[in-house]
Design a protein around this motif. Sequence first.
Motif, PDB file in Angstrom:
ATOM      1  N   ILE A   1       0.855  -1.187   0.000  1.00 22.80           N
ATOM      2  CA  ILE A   1       0.000   0.000   0.000  1.00 22.80           C
ATOM      3  C   ILE A   1       0.890   1.236   0.000  1.00 22.80           C
ATOM      4  CG2 ILE A   1      -1.898   1.194   1.123  1.00 22.80           C
ATOM      5  CD1 ILE A   1      -2.579  -1.620   0.150  1.00 22.80           C
ATOM      6  N   SER A   2       0.662   2.123  -0.954  1.00 16.82           N
ATOM      7  CA  SER A   2       1.546   3.285  -1.130  1.00 16.82           C
ATOM      8  C   SER A   2       0.733   4.579  -1.178  1.00 16.82           C
ATOM      9  CB  SER A   2       2.365   3.138  -2.417  1.00 16.82           C
ATOM     10  OG  SER A   2       3.062   1.912  -2.431  1.00 16.82           O
ATOM     11  N   GLY A   3       0.005   4.857  -0.150  1.00 17.59           N
ATOM     12  CA  GLY A   3      -0.797   6.073  -0.119  1.00 17.59           C
ATOM     13  C   GLY A   3       0.053   7.320  -0.269  1.00 17.59           C
ATOM     14  N   ARG A   4      -0.425   8.266  -1.101  1.00 19.80           N
ATOM     15  CA  ARG A   4       0.308   9.511  -1.333  1.00 19.80           C
ATOM     16  C   ARG A   4      -0.609  10.692  -1.063  1.00 19.80           C
ATOM     17  NH1 ARG A   4       2.562  11.290  -5.757  1.00 19.80           N
ATOM     18  NH2 ARG A   4       0.866  10.671  -7.150  1.00 19.80           N
ATOM     19  N   ALA A   5      -0.009  11.780  -0.608  1.00 22.36           N
ATOM     20  CA  ALA A   5      -0.775  12.990  -0.335  1.00 22.36           C
ATOM     21  C   ALA A   5      -1.023  13.768  -1.615  1.00 22.36           C
ATOM     22  CB  ALA A   5      -0.028  13.861   0.670  1.00 22.36           C
ATOM     23  N   GLN A   6      -2.250  14.239  -1.769  1.00 25.99           N
ATOM     24  CA  GLN A   6      -2.544  15.217  -2.805  1.00 25.99           C
ATOM     25  C   GLN A   6      -2.239  16.601  -2.228  1.00 25.99           C
ATOM     26  OE1 GLN A   6      -2.781  16.277  -5.841  1.00 25.99           O
ATOM     27  NE2 GLN A   6      -4.816  15.606  -6.526  1.00 25.99           N
ATOM     28  N   VAL A   7      -1.569  17.424  -2.990  1.00 29.25           N
ATOM     29  CA  VAL A   7      -1.273  18.792  -2.561  1.00 29.25           C
ATOM     30  C   VAL A   7      -1.754  19.723  -3.661  1.00 29.25           C
ATOM     31  CG1 VAL A   7       0.505  20.413  -1.809  1.00 29.25           C
ATOM     32  CG2 VAL A   7       0.736  17.979  -1.262  1.00 29.25           C
ATOM     33  N   VAL A   8      -2.566  20.717  -3.298  1.00 31.07           N
ATOM     34  CA  VAL A   8      -3.184  21.600  -4.279  1.00 31.07           C
ATOM     35  C   VAL A   8      -2.998  23.047  -3.846  1.00 31.07           C
ATOM     36  CG1 VAL A   8      -4.886  19.864  -4.962  1.00 31.07           C
ATOM     37  CG2 VAL A   8      -5.436  21.469  -3.123  1.00 31.07           C
ATOM     38  N   TRP A   9      -3.235  23.967  -4.780  1.00 29.91           N
ATOM     39  CA  TRP A   9      -3.110  25.382  -4.478  1.00 29.91           C
ATOM     40  C   TRP A   9      -4.422  25.913  -3.923  1.00 29.91           C
ATOM     41  CZ3 TRP A   9       1.341  28.129  -4.641  1.00 29.91           C
ATOM     42  CH2 TRP A   9       1.221  29.498  -4.355  1.00 29.91           C
ATOM     43  N   SER A  10      -4.345  26.585  -2.770  1.00 31.16           N
ATOM     44  CA  SER A  10      -5.521  27.220  -2.189  1.00 31.16           C
ATOM     45  C   SER A  10      -5.638  28.641  -2.713  1.00 31.16           C
ATOM     46  CB  SER A  10      -5.424  27.241  -0.661  1.00 31.16           C
ATOM     47  OG  SER A  10      -6.425  28.081  -0.111  1.00 31.16           O
ATOM     48  N   GLU A  11      -6.742  28.924  -3.406  1.00 33.96           N
ATOM     49  CA  GLU A  11      -6.993  30.279  -3.890  1.00 33.96           C
ATOM     50  C   GLU A  11      -7.258  31.235  -2.733  1.00 33.96           C
ATOM     51  OE1 GLU A  11      -6.715  31.318  -6.915  1.00 33.96           O
ATOM     52  OE2 GLU A  11      -6.400  29.369  -7.880  1.00 33.96           O
TER      53      GLU A  11
ATOM     54  N   LEU B   1      -2.941  20.679   1.716  1.00 34.65           N
ATOM     55  CA  LEU B   1      -3.350  19.295   1.487  1.00 34.65           C
ATOM     56  C   LEU B   1      -4.712  19.248   0.803  1.00 34.65           C
ATOM     57  CD1 LEU B   1      -2.638  16.265   2.146  1.00 34.65           C
ATOM     58  CD2 LEU B   1      -4.132  16.528   4.128  1.00 34.65           C
ATOM     59  N   GLY B   2      -4.833  18.468  -0.267  1.00 36.70           N
ATOM     60  CA  GLY B   2      -6.123  18.243  -0.907  1.00 36.70           C
ATOM     61  C   GLY B   2      -6.919  17.195  -0.155  1.00 36.70           C
ATOM     62  N   ARG B   3      -8.206  17.440   0.047  1.00 40.59           N
ATOM     63  CA  ARG B   3      -9.050  16.531   0.832  1.00 40.59           C
ATOM     64  C   ARG B   3     -10.341  16.126   0.130  1.00 40.59           C
ATOM     65  NH1 ARG B   3      -8.167  17.470   6.933  1.00 40.59           N
ATOM     66  NH2 ARG B   3      -6.323  18.782   6.987  1.00 40.59           N
ATOM     67  N   PHE B   4     -10.900  17.001  -0.722  1.00 39.72           N
ATOM     68  CA  PHE B   4     -12.260  16.798  -1.223  1.00 39.72           C
ATOM     69  C   PHE B   4     -12.269  16.594  -2.729  1.00 39.72           C
ATOM     70  CE2 PHE B   4     -12.565  19.380   2.658  1.00 39.72           C
ATOM     71  CZ  PHE B   4     -13.300  18.507   3.434  1.00 39.72           C
TER      72      PHE B   4
ATOM     73  N   GLY C   1      -3.747  17.246 -10.552  1.00 43.19           N
ATOM     74  CA  GLY C   1      -2.798  17.600  -9.516  1.00 43.19           C
ATOM     75  C   GLY C   1      -1.691  16.566  -9.440  1.00 43.19           C
ATOM     76  N   ARG C   2      -1.435  16.044  -8.249  1.00 42.73           N
ATOM     77  CA  ARG C   2      -0.406  15.018  -8.072  1.00 42.73           C
ATOM     78  C   ARG C   2      -0.939  13.610  -8.350  1.00 42.73           C
ATOM     79  NH1 ARG C   2       2.336  14.839  -2.836  1.00 42.73           N
ATOM     80  NH2 ARG C   2       4.333  14.574  -3.900  1.00 42.73           N
ATOM     81  N   ALA C   3      -2.247  13.469  -8.525  1.00 45.60           N
ATOM     82  CA  ALA C   3      -2.833  12.160  -8.820  1.00 45.60           C
ATOM     83  C   ALA C   3      -2.627  11.822 -10.289  1.00 45.60           C
ATOM     84  CB  ALA C   3      -4.319  12.164  -8.495  1.00 45.60           C
ATOM     85  N   ASP C   4      -2.159  10.610 -10.561  1.00 48.12           N
ATOM     86  CA  ASP C   4      -2.028  10.203 -11.958  1.00 48.12           C
ATOM     87  C   ASP C   4      -3.321   9.556 -12.428  1.00 48.12           C
ATOM     88  OD1 ASP C   4      -2.067   7.465 -11.236  1.00 48.12           O
ATOM     89  OD2 ASP C   4       0.116   7.344 -11.116  1.00 48.12           O
ATOM     90  N   GLY C   5      -3.304   8.998 -13.619  1.00 45.53           N
ATOM     91  CA  GLY C   5      -4.513   8.475 -14.223  1.00 45.53           C
ATOM     92  C   GLY C   5      -5.026   7.184 -13.631  1.00 45.53           C
ATOM     93  N   ARG C   6      -4.310   6.609 -12.648  1.00 43.50           N
ATOM     94  CA  ARG C   6      -4.765   5.392 -11.976  1.00 43.50           C
ATOM     95  C   ARG C   6      -5.088   5.634 -10.496  1.00 43.50           C
ATOM     96  NH1 ARG C   6      -2.510   0.259 -14.197  1.00 43.50           N
ATOM     97  NH2 ARG C   6      -2.135  -0.336 -12.031  1.00 43.50           N
ATOM     98  N   GLU C   7      -4.861   6.842 -10.015  1.00 44.01           N
ATOM     99  CA  GLU C   7      -4.990   7.106  -8.582  1.00 44.01           C
ATOM    100  C   GLU C   7      -6.305   7.796  -8.234  1.00 44.01           C
ATOM    101  OE1 GLU C   7      -0.610   7.696  -6.718  1.00 44.01           O
ATOM    102  OE2 GLU C   7      -1.208   9.243  -8.154  1.00 44.01           O
TER     103      GLU C   7
END
Length: 525
Positions: A289-299, A306-309, A453-459
């Motif tokens: 299991i290789s869980g990764r954090a999504q990180v996004v820009w907050s306007e 951290l991306g959550r939703f 974002g940091r998620a690829d096409g399988r995540e």
Amino acid sequence: MPISMHREWMKPSSRLFAATLVAVTTPVLPTTALADDWSGLEDVHLDVISRTAEERERVSAVTSMPQDFSEPWAFEENSAGAQTVRLRQTADAFSQPAANLSFEQELDFRVGNGMFKRIWVSAPASTLASDGLGPLFNARSCQRCHLKDGRGHPPEGPEDTAVSTFLRISVRAPDMAEVERYIAGTHPTAPDPVYGTQLQDFSLPGHTPEYRLQVQYEEIEVPLSGGEVARLRQPLYSATELGYGPLHAEAMLSPRVAPQMIGMGLLEAVPTQDILEWADPEDANGDGISGRAQVVWSEVHDRPVLGRFGHKAGNPSILEQTASAFAGDIGISNPIHRAGSGECTDAQTDCAAALHGGDPEQDGLEIDQAGLDLVTFYSRTLGVPARRDVDDPQVLRGREVFFDTGCASCHRPNYVTHRLDGENPASFQLIWPYTDMLLHDMGSGLADHRPEGRADGREWRTAPLWGIGLTETVSGHTQFLHDGRARSLLEAVLWHGGEAETAKAKVVAMHPDDRKALIRFLESL
């Protein structure tokens, strides 16, 4: 039960935390790009009171790995802590205010609910507070997609509309050096130059809808132990009747079904550190299991968080998720997305030039900050129904199977939320959402081949499971996953691949009684 199956339960590794922060999977960018400076990942959207040493010990104890599966765990039936609401066996089960709201907060909840249900109309109109719809849109209200605050579904047949489903669209960024606010590890993408970031299938009179969504299914048989057979639906999505010419040659499309709304404020209040400490991007513990954090820009905060939703955790907060839905889904300008034409692009000249419902008394916007805050508060404080049948022997057995199979490696059972300043009802609650809020490779079967974002096409982000057993009661169907392809909880499990392939194989091979118990446990959530 091997502890490795449970992600070394609540034993964070500072090395894993560091690896999450510096992971880079894209070419090196100019020095103006945000590289490995993740100082913005603190919880800037909350007024946090730091935990004392005594509180940290209490949190560690209450969220520690359970040892006894023979009886219910303490407070397990209260999925949302003090926000848990009494179970209603009706379609209103997800539409109750959190149980710990003050009288004044419940009034705000009711007003926010009214705005959530508001039917927007075209401008100009005599109802100044409700005009500004479109010109292109997917729905006329928040409620139309999130009916009864529940889960949407894909269109079923040619006569059914796709009002709670749409297609995201993007293209590869032509020059990564020109990507604004680049975050290390992000897959640089850009909106389709004509169709923007999502396709709208409705329009005002005089304007042409962007497309019509069509879905076809191919049935796949999956043999199970005990001579049972499951049948899965492999969907094929197509954008037909394109209203503004062909899509970009490299357009990437991905279906999205509206998710259920409950418990969002509690997920927002989970400490970022607790989520990041669960991440294991290099699978250092060897559990697959290789869980990764999504990180996004907050306007709002003008920094990476951290991306959550969202299905790929593409939004950092409920406020920004709400604002983007108003703009993209309904075409309503707001303090974060100020364009009166909503999601129209420069190529859609008639759409961009259309009248909008901007009100001078609302800072020239179609919904102002006060209105946006009320809808956000409503979305943040929807109560989570109490668990059902927590002491039922089959449910208890199913819970044990859930852990033994490894499901809890991604569907993390519990957290304690931040202690928050003021009267925030999400403050310091023991909650049971069954999600780690991280990105996981779910295999080729669920791949949409569209990065975000940091998620690829399988995540995909691990979906919360609380309330999932009430889907049919609330939404009138049992369709699950990001695109609604699964017609039952078992089908949803069997679509899992990638990091979940081993767990799925165990479900396929286990005794039929254990498989039934697993589903019975999920239905109790």
